[in-house]
Design a protein around this motif. Structure first.
Motif, PDB file in Angstrom:
ATOM      1  N   UNK A 264       0.769  -1.151  -0.006  1.00  0.00           N
ATOM      2  CA  UNK A 264       0.202  -0.076  -0.029  1.00  0.00           C
ATOM      3  C   UNK A 264       0.918   1.100  -0.041  1.00  0.00           C
ATOM      4  N   UNK A 265       2.085   1.135   0.093  1.00  0.00           N
ATOM      5  CA  UNK A 265       3.033   2.131   0.052  1.00  0.00           C
ATOM      6  C   UNK A 265       4.173   2.017  -1.046  1.00  0.00           C
ATOM      7  N   UNK A 266       3.613   1.576  -2.401  1.00  0.00           N
ATOM      8  CA  UNK A 266       4.552   1.328  -3.384  1.00  0.00           C
ATOM      9  C   UNK A 266       4.685   2.470  -4.637  1.00  0.00           C
ATOM     10  N   UNK A 267       5.712   2.747  -4.929  1.00  0.00           N
ATOM     11  CA  UNK A 267       5.861   3.733  -5.798  1.00  0.00           C
ATOM     12  C   UNK A 267       6.117   3.382  -7.036  1.00  0.00           C
ATOM     13  N   UNK A 268       5.792   3.933  -8.430  1.00  0.00           N
ATOM     14  CA  UNK A 268       6.107   3.378  -9.748  1.00  0.00           C
ATOM     15  C   UNK A 268       7.203   3.137  -9.984  1.00  0.00           C
ATOM     16  N   UNK A 269       7.853   2.104 -10.082  1.00  0.00           N
ATOM     17  CA  UNK A 269       9.331   1.928 -10.447  1.00  0.00           C
ATOM     18  C   UNK A 269       9.752   2.054 -11.961  1.00  0.00           C
ATOM     19  N   UNK A 270      11.014   2.398 -12.213  1.00  0.00           N
ATOM     20  CA  UNK A 270      11.340   2.374 -13.785  1.00  0.00           C
ATOM     21  C   UNK A 270      10.668   3.574 -14.526  1.00  0.00           C
ATOM     22  N   UNK A 271      10.044   4.693 -13.649  1.00  0.00           N
ATOM     23  CA  UNK A 271       9.517   5.872 -14.691  1.00  0.00           C
ATOM     24  C   UNK A 271      10.377   6.696 -15.127  1.00  0.00           C
ATOM     25  N   UNK A 272      11.785   6.826 -14.709  1.00  0.00           N
ATOM     26  CA  UNK A 272      12.597   7.911 -15.026  1.00  0.00           C
ATOM     27  C   UNK A 272      13.929   7.436 -15.419  1.00  0.00           C
ATOM     28  N   UNK A 273      14.723   7.551 -16.518  1.00  0.00           N
ATOM     29  CA  UNK A 273      15.870   7.540 -17.002  1.00  0.00           C
ATOM     30  C   UNK A 273      16.819   8.657 -16.680  1.00  0.00           C
ATOM     31  N   UNK A 274      17.988   8.423 -17.150  1.00  0.00           N
ATOM     32  CA  UNK A 274      19.032   9.512 -16.648  1.00  0.00           C
ATOM     33  C   UNK A 274      18.809  10.700 -17.216  1.00  0.00           C
ATOM     34  N   UNK A 275      17.864  10.931 -18.457  1.00  0.00           N
ATOM     35  CA  UNK A 275      17.768  12.231 -19.063  1.00  0.00           C
ATOM     36  C   UNK A 275      16.456  12.865 -18.156  1.00  0.00           C
ATOM     37  N   UNK A 276      15.679  12.235 -17.721  1.00  0.00           N
ATOM     38  CA  UNK A 276      14.506  12.869 -16.841  1.00  0.00           C
ATOM     39  C   UNK A 276      14.999  13.269 -15.498  1.00  0.00           C
ATOM     40  N   UNK A 277      16.065  12.342 -15.002  1.00  0.00           N
ATOM     41  CA  UNK A 277      16.613  12.630 -13.560  1.00  0.00           C
ATOM     42  C   UNK A 277      17.735  14.058 -13.727  1.00  0.00           C
TER      43      UNK A 277
END
Length: 485
Positions: free
Chosen positions: A24-37
Motif C-alpha cells: 500500500x506504499x509502493x511507488x511506480x518503479x522504472x519511470x525515470x531514466x537518466x535524462x529525466x533525472x
C-alpha cells in the motif's frame, strides 16, 4: 519486536505492520531514466538563476559574491560526488535520510530527513509568492499577486503529480528546457553590452576590514554572501529522492547528478557575469528580476527583456514543481519507516503518495497566503538545507571508515577528502545564515526542536523495521554483531 540502530542500541518497540503494509506504499518503479533525472536536478535549481542570487551583491559585492559562489559550487560538487556513491549503495526514496540512517543511526536519520523536509516544504511556498509577483508584473489575465494565484499553483501542479511520476517528470523536463534556453539567449544578449567597469561599481565601505572596490564590504562580505552563492545550486541534492522510481538507479543516478551539476555550473557562470557586466552590480543588487534589469535598466521593455521575463516565470514553475516532488518523496520515506505518522506514506492506484503531496502542499499554501514573505521562507529553507548537507557529507565519511568493504558500484573521486570539504563548507554556510537573517535561522531552529521532541517521545518507539532504509541499517547491525561474535 525491537529495532536497533547501527551501534546496536535499542530504539524502542514497534507494533508489527500489516502484511500488505509495503504494498500500500509502493511507488511506480522504472519511470525515470537518466535524462529525466538530469532534468529534475536542473529543475530544482533553475529559478535561482533568474532571481535571488543578486542580493548577494549587496552583502559582498561582485568579488565577495564571486568567491562565495566558487566556494558554494565546490561544496555542492563535492556533496554531489558523495551522494552519487551513497545513492548507488542505497537507491531508495529516503535519499539523505536513508544514507544518514545507515551511518549515524535513527537519530542521525531523523535529523537529516527533517532538515530536508524544512527545505522542501518552505521553498515551494516561497516560490509560489515569486510566481504571483511575476504574474502580476507581466499583467497575465489581469491577476494580482495573492492567495488565488498561490492556490492555483498548488492545485494545478500537485494535480499533475497525482496523475503520475512519469508524466510529472516529463512536464518538468519541458518547462526546464524552456528556462535553460532562455538563460542562454539572455546571456548572448547581455554579453553584447558587457562592460568590465560595471562589475565593481558598488560603493566601498571604508570601515570594513579588507574592503576595496572588488570587496566593498570587506572579507566578512564573502561569508555573508554564502547563502546567495548557494542559490545557483540549491536543490540539486534532491535527485536521489527519485531513486525508487528510476530506471537502473545504480547507474543512472550518478550520471544524472554529475550532468546536472555540470549544467548548473555553466549556467551560474554565464548568468553571473552577463548580468553584472551588462548593467553593473549596483543596478541589479536589489532587483527582484535582475536579468530583466540587466537588459533594459530603467528604459522601456525590449522584446528580449519581455521574453526573459516570461522565461523567468517558466523557471519558477520548474523549480516549484520539482521541489514539490522532492518534498513528497522525503515525507513518504520518513512516514513509511514510522518516523512520521504512517498514513502519510499511503499511495494511490497510480502509485503517487497522495497525502505526501496534499498535506505539505496545504502547509505551503497556508504559509504563502498567511505571510507573503518569500525571502524569509527561503532563508529558513537554506538553514534546513545546510544542516542536511553537513549530515549527508558526514554520513559518507562514516560509511567509508566503518564499512570499507561495503559494495560501491560508484566511488566518489577523492573519497573522504571530497566529502570532508563538503562538510566544512556546509557548516560554514550554516553559520552564515545567522549573518543574513537571524530571525529565519531561529525560526527554523524552533521547528527543528519541535520535530525532535516528537521523535524523542513518540516516533522512535514506533519505527517500521521492514521499511527499505531500516532493513538496510538493520543488516549493518547484524553484520557487526556477527563480527563481534
Amino acid at each position: 519486536m525491537t529495532l536497533e540502530d547501527t551501534t546496536g542500541n535499542s530504539t524502542g518497540s514497534t507494533t508489527p505492520p500489516p502484511d500488505d503494509y509495503l504494498e500500500r506504499r509502493a511507488l511506480r518503479r522504472g519511470s525515470a531514466g537518466w535524462l529525466l533525472l538530469t532534468g529534475l536536478g536542473v529543475a530544482y535549481v533553475v529559478s535561482g538563476d533568474f532571481s535571488g542570487w543578486n542580493i548577494g551583491l549587496s552583502k559582498g559585492g561582485f568579488g565577495g559574491l564571486a568567491v562565495a559562489t566558487v566556494l558554494m559550487g565546490a561544496m555542492y560538487a563535492c556533496l554531489v560526488f558523495a551522494l552519487a556513491e551513497l545513492s548507488a549503495i542505497l537507491p531508495t526514496a529516503g535519499g539523505g535520510y536513508g544514507f544518514a540512517r545507515r551511518a549515524l543511526g535513527t537519530w542521525g536519520g531523523f535529523l537529516t530527513g527533517t532538515a530536508i523536509l524544512i527545505e522542501y516544504i518552505l521553498a515551494p511556498a516561497a516560490i509560489s509568492i515569486f510566481i504571483g509577483d511575476y504574474v502580476e508584473s507581466l499583467g497575465l489575465f489581469g491577476l494580482e499577486s495573492g492567495w488565488p494565484v498561490y492556490l492555483a499553483c498548488f492545485v494545478i501542479f500537485i494535480g499533475i503529480h497525482l496523475w503520475g511520476v512519469g508524466e510529472a517528470l516529463r512536464f518538468s523536463l519541458v518547462v526546464t528546457a524552456i528556462a535553460v534556453a532562455a538563460l542562454v539567449i539572455f546571456a548572448l544578449g547581455a554579453l553584447s553590452d558587457f562592460h568590465v567597469d560595471g562589475l565593481d561599481d558598488i560603493p566601498v565601505d571604508g570601515q570594513a576590514f579588507g574592503s576595496n572596490s572588488w570587496l566593498p564590504f570587506g572579507l566578512l562580505g564573502i561569508w555573508a554572501a554564502f547563502p546567495f552563492g548557494m542559490w545557483f545550486f540549491l536543490g540539486v541534492e534532491g535527485v536521489p529522492l527519485a531513486a525508487e522510481e528510476a530506471k537502473d538507479p545504480v547507474r543512472s543516478m550518478p550520471r544524472a547528478l554529475a550532468l546536472s551539476m555540470g549544467i548548473l555550473v555553466l549556467l551560474a557562470v554565464v548568468t553571473f557575469f552577463a548580468s553584472t557586466g551588462a548593467r553593473g552590480s549596483a543596478a541589479i543588487q536589489e532587483a527582484g528580476n535582475p536579468l530583466v534589469v540587466a537588459l533594459q535598466g530603467d528604459g522601456d521593455p525590449t522584446a528580449l527583456s519581455r521574453f526573459v521575463n516570461y522565461a523567468g516565470l517558466a523557471g519558477l514553475v520548474a523549480s516549484f514543481f520539482s521541489l514539490i516532488y522532492a518534498g513528497s518523496r522525503q515525507l513518504f520515506a520518513l512516514s513509511r519507516a514510522g518516523y512520521l505518522p504512517r498514513f502519510l506514506s499511503l499511495t494511490s492506484r497510480r502509485k503517487s503518495p497522495y497525502l505526501g503531496l496534499l498535506i505539505p502542499g496545504a502547509i505551503g499554501f497556508a504559509l504563502a497566503a498567511g505571510t507573503g514573505n518569500g525571502a524569509r521562507m527561503l532563508n529558513i529553507a537554506v538553514f534546513g538545507a545546510t544542516i542536511s548537507y553537513a549530515l549527508m557529507a558526514l554520513s559518507h565519511i562514516v560509511l567509508r571508515r566503518r564499512e570499507p568493504e561495503l559494495p560501491r558500484p560508484y566511488r566518489t573521486p577523492g573519497g573522504i577528502v571530497t566529502s570532508s570539504v563538503a562538510l566544512v563548507l556546509a557548516v560554514s554556510a550554516l553559520v552564515a545564515t545567522f549573518l543574513v537573517d537571524k530571525d529565519a535561522a531561529f525560526i527554523a531552529l524552533g521547528v527543528y526542536v519541535i520535530a525532535l521532541a516528537y521523535f524523542a517521545f513518540y516516533s522512535r518507539h514506533h519505527l517500521v523495521a521492514k521499511a527499505p532504509e531500516e532493513e538496510f541499517a538493520a543488516l549493518a547491525a547484524a553484520e557487526a554483531e556477527l563480527e563481534r561474535d
